[in-house]
Design an enzyme around this catalytic site. Structure first.
Site, mmCIF file in Angstrom:
data_model
loop_
_atom_site.group_PDB
_atom_site.id
_atom_site.type_symbol
_atom_site.label_atom_id
_atom_site.label_comp_id
_atom_site.label_asym_id
_atom_site.label_seq_id
_atom_site.Cartn_x
_atom_site.Cartn_y
_atom_site.Cartn_z
ATOM 1 N N HIS A 127 -15.365 16.439 27.969
ATOM 2 C CA HIS A 127 -14.406 15.364 27.680
ATOM 3 C C HIS A 127 -14.962 14.439 26.601
ATOM 4 O O HIS A 127 -14.256 14.096 25.637
ATOM 5 C CB HIS A 127 -14.128 14.585 28.969
ATOM 6 C CG HIS A 127 -13.293 13.356 28.781
ATOM 7 N ND1 HIS A 127 -11.939 13.316 29.042
ATOM 8 C CD2 HIS A 127 -13.627 12.099 28.364
ATOM 9 C CE1 HIS A 127 -11.476 12.101 28.787
ATOM 10 N NE2 HIS A 127 -12.483 11.342 28.380
ATOM 11 N N GLU A 128 -16.209 14.036 26.733
ATOM 12 C CA GLU A 128 -16.806 13.136 25.748
ATOM 13 C C GLU A 128 -17.019 13.826 24.407
ATOM 14 O O GLU A 128 -16.847 13.215 23.347
ATOM 15 C CB GLU A 128 -18.131 12.574 26.273
ATOM 16 C CG GLU A 128 -17.987 11.697 27.510
ATOM 17 C CD GLU A 128 -17.020 10.539 27.307
ATOM 18 O OE1 GLU A 128 -16.935 10.022 26.168
ATOM 19 O OE2 GLU A 128 -16.338 10.160 28.265
ATOM 20 N N HIS A 131 -13.885 13.649 22.476
ATOM 21 C CA HIS A 131 -13.749 12.373 21.762
ATOM 22 C C HIS A 131 -14.517 12.415 20.439
ATOM 23 O O HIS A 131 -14.043 11.914 19.416
ATOM 24 C CB HIS A 131 -14.291 11.228 22.617
ATOM 25 C CG HIS A 131 -13.351 10.759 23.692
ATOM 26 N ND1 HIS A 131 -12.040 10.418 23.435
ATOM 27 C CD2 HIS A 131 -13.536 10.562 25.026
ATOM 28 C CE1 HIS A 131 -11.451 10.035 24.563
ATOM 29 N NE2 HIS A 131 -12.332 10.117 25.536
ATOM 30 N N GLU A 203 -7.101 9.606 25.763
ATOM 31 C CA GLU A 203 -7.776 10.065 26.981
ATOM 32 C C GLU A 203 -7.112 11.337 27.504
ATOM 33 O O GLU A 203 -7.790 12.273 27.929
ATOM 34 C CB GLU A 203 -7.738 8.964 28.049
ATOM 35 C CG GLU A 203 -8.628 7.766 27.762
ATOM 36 C CD GLU A 203 -10.093 8.138 27.660
ATOM 37 O OE1 GLU A 203 -10.536 9.057 28.379
ATOM 38 O OE2 GLU A 203 -10.806 7.507 26.859
#
Length: 287
Positions: A127-128, A131, A203
């Site tokens: 997930h990070e 980003h 997100e």
């Protein structure tokens, strides 16, 4: 996301035009201040976050399992490996900061490493990394800087009103200050609503990319459930850690304080946990 960015551009353009008209011949000074503040925020925001978290960059010798996990995911995603930092905070969370893909730092807390299973940690790291791949830190910094500046200008304006109110014959300062406060407050509030909306969409996008990369959306959903439950319920986490983490809500994988009402949700940096879980469940069914 494109709609929100378009609205933000329109709001900021309108605010800049109003600022130029209010400053008259002194408008170059005002524009120079805005540009200087934007550059300062863009260059320092990531360092400020890491300093606030108390994070330290770690080597592969210090955290071999974490480095191996990031190496594998970066190879799968075809992206460069970011620097890796660990914060000794007991709040389970993670974030990615940096002004460009080449100067990004992935930070995880000790609480996250101790709380999650390997497959769950993989989902959070993915997930990070999403980003990072999307350049979200830079996008959100650029999107928010005028709003942040407007908030600071409003505070300066209030100070000028206070000074003008205590001194005689300075009514013109009060009038000018009230004008700046009105413009700044309107710009700040509208930009706040729009940037928080943009943050929530990004997100969702990071969740989706992480689920696609790992092929295991259920593990990411499990991690989200664990982290949200432990943070919201305290979970033996010191109050000092929670207060520090609360200041960095916008950067984290899961917010420390969740929105409880519709009004709060409009100003939340993250979608509700249930909304994220519902999307991950649909992805799991599709896969």
């Amino acid at each position: 996301m494109l709609s929100v960015m378009g609205l933000l551009a329109a709001v900021y353009a309108g605010a800049m035009v109003a600022l130029v008209l209010m400053l008259g011949r002194a408008w170059p000074i005002g524009v120079a201040v805005v540009v200087a503040f934007a550059a300062f925020q863009f260059l320092t925001s990531g360092k400020v976050v890491l300093r606030t978290m108390g994070a330290q960059v770690v080597t592969a010798d210090q955290e071999p399992e974490l480095h191996a996990l990031v190496d594998r995911l970066c190879a799968m995603a075809g992206m460069d490996k970011p620097a890796i930092a660990v914060s000794e905070s007991r709040v389970p969370n993670a974030c990615a900061v940096g002004r460009s893909k080449d100067s990004t730092t992935l930070c995880v807390t000790r609480g996250l490493l101790d709380t999650l299973e390997p497959s769950e940690l993989e989902g959070v790291v993915a997930h990070e990394l999403s980003h990072v791949a999307h350049g979200d830190a830079a996008v959100m910094t650029v999107a928010a800087f005028v709003g942040v500046l407007a908030g600071l200008v409003a505070r300066v304006g209030l100070r000028l009103v206070y000074i003008g109110g205590r001194a005689r014959g300075l009514w013109h300062i009060i009038v000018v200050a009230l004008g700046f406060i009105a413009l700044s407050a309107a710009t700040w509030f509208i930009s706040l609503v729009l940037t928080r909306s943009l943050s929530r969409y990004r997100e969702f996008a990071a969740d989706r990319s992480a689920a696609q990369l790992t092929g295991n959306p259920s593990a990411l959903a499990s991690a989200l459930t664990k982290v949200s439950a432990k943070v919201s319920g305290g979970g033996g986490i010191p109050q000092v850690d929670l207060r520090k983490a609360g200041a960095l809500n916008a950067f984290y994988f899961a917010p420390v304080s969740a929105a409880k009402t519709t009004a709060h949700h409009l100003l939340s940096t993250h979608p509700t946990t249930q909304a994220r879980l519902d999307r991950l469940l649909r992805m799991s069914s599709q896969l």
